[in-house]
Design an enzyme around this catalytic site. Sequence first.
Site, PDB file in Angstrom:
ATOM      1  N   CYS A   8     -20.109  -6.203   1.491  1.00  0.00           N
ATOM      2  CA  CYS A   8     -19.544  -4.851   1.807  1.00  0.00           C
ATOM      3  C   CYS A   8     -18.215  -4.899   1.445  1.00  0.00           C
ATOM      4  O   CYS A   8     -17.356  -5.629   1.352  1.00  0.00           O
ATOM      5  CB  CYS A   8     -19.354  -4.869   3.302  1.00  0.00           C
ATOM      6  SG  CYS A   8     -18.829  -3.401   4.071  1.00  0.00           S
ATOM      7  N   CYS A  34     -20.446   1.745   7.039  1.00  0.00           N
ATOM      8  CA  CYS A  34     -19.616   1.125   8.095  1.00  0.00           C
ATOM      9  C   CYS A  34     -18.219   1.734   8.364  1.00  0.00           C
ATOM     10  O   CYS A  34     -17.556   2.078   7.700  1.00  0.00           O
ATOM     11  CB  CYS A  34     -19.388  -0.339   7.792  1.00  0.00           C
ATOM     12  SG  CYS A  34     -18.313  -1.374   8.801  1.00  0.00           S
ATOM     13  N   CYS A  67      -0.407  -0.035  10.205  1.00  0.00           N
ATOM     14  CA  CYS A  67      -0.791  -0.941   9.231  1.00  0.00           C
ATOM     15  C   CYS A  67       0.171  -1.764   8.847  1.00  0.00           C
ATOM     16  O   CYS A  67       1.233  -1.447   8.584  1.00  0.00           O
ATOM     17  CB  CYS A  67      -1.464  -0.332   8.160  1.00  0.00           C
ATOM     18  SG  CYS A  67      -2.135  -1.497   6.970  1.00  0.00           S
ATOM     19  N   CYS A  83       0.152   4.769   6.964  1.00  0.00           N
ATOM     20  CA  CYS A  83      -0.712   4.694   8.295  1.00  0.00           C
ATOM     21  C   CYS A  83       0.268   4.024   9.229  1.00  0.00           C
ATOM     22  O   CYS A  83       0.735   2.921   8.990  1.00  0.00           O
ATOM     23  CB  CYS A  83      -1.965   3.872   8.010  1.00  0.00           C
ATOM     24  SG  CYS A  83      -3.085   4.718   6.854  1.00  0.00           S
ATOM     25  N   ARG A 123     -19.490  -4.162  16.457  1.00  0.00           N
ATOM     26  CA  ARG A 123     -18.629  -5.112  16.127  1.00  0.00           C
ATOM     27  C   ARG A 123     -17.349  -5.155  16.778  1.00  0.00           C
ATOM     28  O   ARG A 123     -16.637  -4.316  16.996  1.00  0.00           O
ATOM     29  CB  ARG A 123     -18.298  -5.246  14.748  1.00  0.00           C
ATOM     30  CG  ARG A 123     -17.896  -6.695  14.156  1.00  0.00           C
ATOM     31  CD  ARG A 123     -17.500  -6.683  12.592  1.00  0.00           C
ATOM     32  NE  ARG A 123     -18.989  -6.670  12.119  1.00  0.00           N
ATOM     33  CZ  ARG A 123     -18.934  -5.626  11.068  1.00  0.00           C
ATOM     34  NH1 ARG A 123     -18.026  -4.900  10.804  1.00  0.00           N
ATOM     35  NH2 ARG A 123     -20.185  -5.320  10.541  1.00  0.00           N
ATOM     36  N   CYS A 139       0.903  -0.969  -0.026  1.00  0.00           N
ATOM     37  CA  CYS A 139       0.064   0.151  -0.162  1.00  0.00           C
ATOM     38  C   CYS A 139       0.898   1.128  -0.072  1.00  0.00           C
ATOM     39  O   CYS A 139       1.728   1.538   0.671  1.00  0.00           O
ATOM     40  CB  CYS A 139      -1.088   0.060   1.288  1.00  0.00           C
ATOM     41  SG  CYS A 139      -2.212   1.554   1.420  1.00  0.00           S
ATOM     42  N   CYS A 193     -16.971  -9.470   3.504  1.00  0.00           N
ATOM     43  CA  CYS A 193     -16.355  -7.958   3.333  1.00  0.00           C
ATOM     44  C   CYS A 193     -15.073  -8.400   2.442  1.00  0.00           C
ATOM     45  O   CYS A 193     -14.270  -8.863   2.622  1.00  0.00           O
ATOM     46  CB  CYS A 193     -15.777  -7.585   4.767  1.00  0.00           C
ATOM     47  SG  CYS A 193     -17.273  -7.324   6.040  1.00  0.00           S
TER      48      CYS A 193
END
Length: 403
Positions: free
Chosen positions: A142, A202, A72, A69, A272, A65, A109
Amino acid sequence: MDLLNTLVDKGLRRELPTREEALAVLATSDDDLLDVVAAAGKVRRHWFGRRVKLNYLVNLKSGLCPEDCSYCSQRLGSKAEILKYTWLKPDEASQAAAAGVAGGAKRVCLVASGRGPTDRDVDRVAQTIAAVKEQNEGVEVCACLGLLSDGQAERLRGAGADAYNHNLNTSEATYADITKTHTYADRVDTVQKAHAAGLSACSGLIAGMGEKDEDLVDVVFSLRELDADSVPVNFLIPFEGTPLAKEWNLTPQRCLRILAMARFVCPDIEVRIAGGREVHLRSLQPLALNIANSIFLGDYLTSEGQAGKDDLAMIADAGFEVEGTDQVTLPQHRVDAAAAARGCGSHGDSGCGSHEGSGCGPCGSGETAAEAADAPVADSNEARTDLVAVRRRGAGTDLAPNA
């Protein structure tokens, strides 16, 4: 305790607590912990009964990626030894999803690392959604693909997506300390795009990154203001090779208080327990089911979770039941409100969620290790690196998935 009685009464009326009340939940002592869980449980059972919704993650594209972040394992510059692969083919993703559905998952998901999808990526995911829904009757899908451009949310909904996940992760005040390649406002914009397109929104948070109580309250209040249908609460998995690898700031008791605060602020919303529950809640996971009404089944994006069969046994032993595909997750007033906003019939229920250090959602947030000094001393936690297992099975491998 007067505080808890007040919060239960407000939760049953869908009335927003004050920030001071939310902060007070996080400040309760371990002696009062079972009272906090019981109070949050009253609100949970009022709106969701004893049902537990199961969600299943399929990592469509892992690693590499370009975003920075801090938490991550897939971030730019990550040294974490995770699986790295490009896009799964639609049939491969559908097969992976089928394992979760067979294990009892109601929602799949579909997640891909990256800043956000290109139009070609949206076409590719549209084909995957079609394949998943064709093979798995009644399943909800999702999508979680990062920051959305104009028109992409509408295209995903047209392709059959039920929801879109994009987590806020932490408070607006601290966001710039942990991510430089995009902003908090970018994340809010994507959640709003999903909502406007008629997708179930979400969006959740990550706890355990050295944040203060005020940051946790701020982000949960922001999620309620955004009117997310689903709020995944993630607990940081401190991957070796990431800037937050040394952040072990959570105890099981702290995690339960965070979940309870989220339930009181979001009483009629799907809360969740997402990534990191096995690492930080550990043997207190069954207690957390009295607060949250949704979990992920099996593994996460780049880390391994509890065995799927153990998840099912835990739910049954705690006196709960798995929510069926014929059941609607959210209370009817939220379903009706969402349908009215779209100008159409009932569309379904909630959303996906999580993040690495956890589960679903490219890019994220977290505070620096230096800022952890402000975290409450009572919540310091012994590092349990033995509980952090990099995923080596399921999507992107030749091994059977955990479901």
